[in-house]
Enzyme design. Structure first.
Site, short mmCIF file in Angstrom:
data_model
loop_
_atom_site.label_atom_id
_atom_site.label_comp_id
_atom_site.label_asym_id
_atom_site.label_seq_id
_atom_site.Cartn_x
_atom_site.Cartn_y
_atom_site.Cartn_z
N ARG A 97 0.84 -1.20 0.00
CA ARG A 97 0.00 0.00 0.00
C ARG A 97 0.87 1.25 0.00
NH1 ARG A 97 -1.65 2.24 4.53
NH2 ARG A 97 -1.95 0.26 5.65
N TYR A 132 -16.05 15.71 -17.20
CA TYR A 132 -16.51 14.32 -17.14
C TYR A 132 -17.54 14.19 -16.02
CZ TYR A 132 -16.35 9.42 -15.68
OH TYR A 132 -16.68 8.15 -15.29
N ASP A 189 -6.62 18.12 -15.78
CA ASP A 189 -6.88 16.75 -16.21
C ASP A 189 -6.40 16.63 -17.67
OD1 ASP A 189 -8.00 14.36 -17.21
OD2 ASP A 189 -9.61 14.43 -15.74
N LYS A 219 -7.50 5.07 -19.72
CA LYS A 219 -7.78 5.49 -21.09
C LYS A 219 -6.54 5.33 -21.98
CE LYS A 219 -11.85 6.63 -19.43
NZ LYS A 219 -11.71 6.65 -17.98
#
Length: 377
Positions: free
Chosen positions: A46, A98, A170, A195
């Site tokens: 982690r 988005y 972004d 993406k």
């Protein structure tokens, strides 16, 4: 080193000595300590994992950041980023975002006392007028999803001046291959690695790339505390995907230009939103701040019935919600990406039942256009 080369060679794996060309998948939750008070540099996955560290260093190199953090999804990255802010803080966000980002801001961030206000960031005067003493960040997409609006990143930075307001960009649509927002003044770059970076629709991932060590320290603490980190196998897939990023982005853009030009001539198409078209209002700006236009566009049909007919009748093009893969995908924002945005807000953004979004893939452009032509009849 040119970006095409950097996608493959910017970072070399130094965690092993086998000579393997592919970075190993360190599928381990924990790592043994050599002794009391000693560490190999890895303790618990982690906190850090060698496979994840490799792709983080790779993306930092491509974006020109001091650090990059890999998350389990793009939304996990943005959700962690929003933990930088406290109740009473204000974030100004691009009005065309988005839908998942809008859902997070409106349902989670605002619940936590962070006020998110939307403004057309492509209009610098409007953005500047919206800034208040409470403003702690400006969050923009450029180009936006799905209407392809473009914000002058260096212009925003100039308006912010020396004020302690983070500029967050972004960069999912253009990727570091076409644009480097940090070089234009951004403090944080966000990516949905799902993406174009991955490029094959086979994994979820998100990234934050940071301009300063101070931001790195704050966000490393938050990432470790919240724990929405990228798994070793997904990190491996991202590294593999990025190796072909340059080729895929070039081909997708080449196809997108052909498809957008063809769409303009179709009698049932009313409007095409693609930044690579010379008549796009931000065409000149895009040429100044980016090295390309990408493969994303949206277009409006003459009726909702025609839009639905296209969605139902394409054969090659897949009706799916994601973007940025090798396959051409078509999306209906009104029922998919922006379904949770209230109708008045959607319509104000131009997202109605006639609008379709197209993620142009790397197939032959002629086949993509032929499929659309058949679906429109």
């Amino acid at each position: 080193m040119k970006l095409e080369t950097a996608c493959i060679h910017a970072v070399r794996d130094a965690t092993h000595s086998t000579g393997a060309l592919a970075t190993p998948i360190y599928q381990s939750a924990a790592f043994a300590h050599p002794g009391v008070g000693q560490s190999t540099g890895y303790d618990y996955s982690r906190t850090q994992n060698p496979t994840r560290e490799h792709v983080e260093k790779l993306l930092a190199a491509l974006e020109g950041g001091v650090d990059a953090l890999a998350f389990s999804s793009g939304m996990a990255a943005i959700a962690t980023l929003m933990e930088l802010f406290s109740p009473g803080d204000e974030v100004l966000a691009t009005d065309d975002l988005y839908g998942g980002s809008i859902r997070l801001f409106d349902s989670i961030s605002q619940k936590n006392g962070v006020l998110v206000r939307y403004v057309d960031s492509s209009q610098l005067a409007a953005l500047n007028a919206a800034i208040t003493d409470r403003t702690k960040a400006v969050f923009i997409e450029s180009p936006t999803n799905p209407m392809s609006k473009v914000t002058d990143i260096s212009g925003v930075k100039k308006h912010l001046g020396s004020r302690e307001i983070l500029l967050i960009v972004d960069n999912t649509f253009l990727t570091p291959y076409f644009c480097n927002p940090l070089a234009l003044g951004a403090d944080v770059v966000v990516h949905s690695g799902t993406k174009y970076l991955s490029g094959h629709n086979d994994t979820l991932a998100g990234f934050l790339v940071l301009r300063t060590q101070a931001l790195s320290q704050k966000l490393r603490f938050l990432q470790n505390t919240i724990g929405a980190v990228l798994s070793p196998f997904d990190a491996f897939l991202l590294t593999r995907g990025i190796k072909t990023l340059a080729l895929r982005m070039q081909k997708a853009q080449e196809n997108a230009m052909k498809v957008a030009t063809w769409l303009k001539a179709q009698p049932k198409v009313r409007e095409v939103h693609y930044v690579g078209l010379p008549e796009h209002p931000a065409y000149a700006l895009s040429q100044r701040q980016a090295r390309g236009f990408g493969g994303m566009m949206s277009f409006s049909m003459d009726s909702a019935e025609t839009a639905k007919a296209v969605l139902n009748n394409t054969q090659l093009i897949l009706f799916a919600e994601s973007l940025g893969g090798v396959e051409t995908l078509i999306t209906y924002p009104v029922t998919q990406t922006h379904a949770d945005v209230p109708e008045p807000a959607r319509l104000k953004r131009g997202i109605d039942d006639k609008l379709l979004r197209l993620s142009v893939g790397i197939e032959a452009a002629e086949d993509i256009m032929a499929d659309l032509e058949k679906a429109m009849k």
